[in-house]
Every structure is written in C-alpha cells, then in structure tokens.
Design a protein around this motif. Structure first.
Motif, PDB file in Angstrom:
ATOM      1  N   UNK A  50       0.831  -1.202   0.000  1.00 48.18           N
ATOM      2  CA  UNK A  50       0.000   0.000   0.000  1.00 48.18           C
ATOM      3  C   UNK A  50       0.866   1.252   0.000  1.00 48.18           C
ATOM      4  N   UNK A  51       1.974   1.201   0.729  1.00 48.52           N
ATOM      5  CA  UNK A  51       2.902   2.318   0.759  1.00 48.52           C
ATOM      6  C   UNK A  51       3.514   2.538  -0.618  1.00 48.52           C
ATOM      7  N   UNK A  52       3.892   1.442  -1.265  1.00 51.57           N
ATOM      8  CA  UNK A  52       4.460   1.542  -2.622  1.00 51.57           C
ATOM      9  C   UNK A  52       3.443   2.127  -3.588  1.00 51.57           C
ATOM     10  N   UNK A  53       2.215   1.688  -3.460  1.00 50.28           N
ATOM     11  CA  UNK A  53       1.151   2.204  -4.328  1.00 50.28           C
ATOM     12  C   UNK A  53       0.932   3.684  -4.068  1.00 50.28           C
ATOM     13  N   UNK A  54       0.964   4.071  -2.794  1.00 47.61           N
ATOM     14  CA  UNK A  54       0.803   5.494  -2.458  1.00 47.61           C
ATOM     15  C   UNK A  54       1.913   6.333  -3.076  1.00 47.61           C
ATOM     16  N   UNK A  55       3.122   5.802  -3.056  1.00 47.10           N
ATOM     17  CA  UNK A  55       4.246   6.520  -3.660  1.00 47.10           C
ATOM     18  C   UNK A  55       4.062   6.660  -5.171  1.00 47.10           C
ATOM     19  N   UNK A  56       3.585   5.606  -5.786  1.00 50.97           N
ATOM     20  CA  UNK A  56       3.341   5.658  -7.237  1.00 50.97           C
ATOM     21  C   UNK A  56       2.243   6.671  -7.539  1.00 50.97           C
ATOM     22  N   UNK A  57       1.191   6.670  -6.735  1.00 51.08           N
ATOM     23  CA  UNK A  57       0.115   7.646  -6.939  1.00 51.08           C
ATOM     24  C   UNK A  57       0.634   9.072  -6.764  1.00 51.08           C
ATOM     25  N   UNK A  58       1.538   9.258  -5.808  1.00 50.63           N
ATOM     26  CA  UNK A  58       2.133  10.577  -5.613  1.00 50.63           C
ATOM     27  C   UNK A  58       2.977  10.969  -6.826  1.00 50.63           C
ATOM     28  N   UNK A  59       3.713  10.005  -7.385  1.00 53.77           N
ATOM     29  CA  UNK A  59       4.503  10.277  -8.597  1.00 53.77           C
ATOM     30  C   UNK A  59       3.576  10.666  -9.748  1.00 53.77           C
ATOM     31  N   UNK A  60       2.464   9.952  -9.856  1.00 56.17           N
ATOM     32  CA  UNK A  60       1.494  10.274 -10.915  1.00 56.17           C
ATOM     33  C   UNK A  60       0.981  11.690 -10.735  1.00 56.17           C
ATOM     34  N   UNK A  61       0.639  12.044  -9.512  1.00 54.70           N
ATOM     35  CA  UNK A  61       0.133  13.389  -9.231  1.00 54.70           C
ATOM     36  C   UNK A  61       1.175  14.445  -9.568  1.00 54.70           C
ATOM     37  N   UNK A  62       2.417  14.226  -9.138  1.00 57.54           N
ATOM     38  CA  UNK A  62       3.491  15.178  -9.425  1.00 57.54           C
ATOM     39  C   UNK A  62       3.732  15.308 -10.926  1.00 57.54           C
ATOM     40  N   UNK A  63       3.718  14.179 -11.621  1.00 54.51           N
ATOM     41  CA  UNK A  63       3.937  14.179 -13.066  1.00 54.51           C
ATOM     42  C   UNK A  63       2.789  14.900 -13.768  1.00 54.51           C
ATOM     43  N   UNK A  64       1.567  14.625 -13.327  1.00 57.10           N
ATOM     44  CA  UNK A  64       0.399  15.281 -13.908  1.00 57.10           C
ATOM     45  C   UNK A  64       0.484  16.786 -13.703  1.00 57.10           C
ATOM     46  N   UNK A  65       0.893  17.206 -12.512  1.00 60.51           N
ATOM     47  CA  UNK A  65       1.038  18.640 -12.223  1.00 60.51           C
ATOM     48  C   UNK A  65       2.107  19.261 -13.116  1.00 60.51           C
TER      49      UNK A  65
END
Length: 134
Positions: A50-65
């Motif tokens: 879940x932590x790894x997934x959260x990190x990936x989601x954060x990367x997606x958010x940062x990349x999208x921004x």
C-alpha cells in the motif's frame, strides 16, 4: 536507508485526493473516495505494498502537475509569440503600404511635371510653327 523509509512513510501520509462518490442506499447516504474504492476492490495486500502504491500515486500526481504546468507555460509562450508575430507582420505591412503610397505620390508628381513639360512643348511648337501668309 532510514531516510528513504522516512520519505516513503511521509509520502504515504499524503494520499491523492479524488472527488467523492456519493451513493444513496435507502435512507442512508454513504460516501467514499474513488481511491478508497479502488483500494478496497483491488488491494488486499500488505502495508508495504500500500505504501508503494501510495508513492506511485504521488509520482502520478506530481507528473500530472508538471505536465499541466508545461502546457500552461506553452500556451502562454505561444500566445506571446503570436502577439509578437502579429505586431511584426502589421508593422511590415504598414511600412510596405507607406512605400507604395510614396511611389504613387512620386508618380503623380512626375506625371504633373510631364504634363507641364508637355504643355510648354505644345506652346513652343505652336509659337515656332511657321505661319502661312502667302
């Protein structure tokens, strides 16, 4: 490695917020975020996953921004270039029209001068023609 773990753990705390989905069941209204539904439906794993997934989601958010910011700056740059191009093109057009208008004025002045010269020549020819008094 503890620094990486701290970064990872702090990243896990900041989950990407998604719009809430509201479902009405009878008289009860229950709401869940889309992210929570995805986790519940697809993930039945460990905390580390879940932590790894959260990190990936954060990367997606940062990349999208970042992509959004690039698009916005690109739009701004293109708008500025368009305005500069338009201004330069208008200036070139104005200069060319002014040149042609000057040519027209010069042609009109030359024509007037030629008309004067032609009138003088006609008068001189008239004066110089021999008169027939025979």
């Amino acid at each position: 490695m503890s620094t990486q773990r701290e970064i990872t753990e702090s990243g896990a705390m900041r989950k990407r917020m998604k719009p809430e989905v509201v479902e009405k069941v009878g008289d009860e209204t229950k709401s869940k975020t889309v992210e929570e539904e995805e986790f519940e439906a697809n993930i039945a794993g460990s905390e580390e996953m879940e932590l790894s997934i959260s990190l990936i989601l954060e990367k997606i958010e940062n990349y999208t921004q970042m992509v959004y910011e690039l698009l916005e700056s690109g739009k701004t740059m293109l708008k500025e270039l368009t305005n500069a191009f338009e201004g330069k093109l208008i200036m070139i057009h104005k200069e060319q029209v002014e040149k042609w208008q000057e040519e027209i004025r010069e042609l009109c002045a030359l024509d007037a001068s030629n008309e004067e010269a032609n009138a003088l020549l006609l008068n001189a020819r008239y004066l110089l023609q021999p008169t027939c008094d025979h």
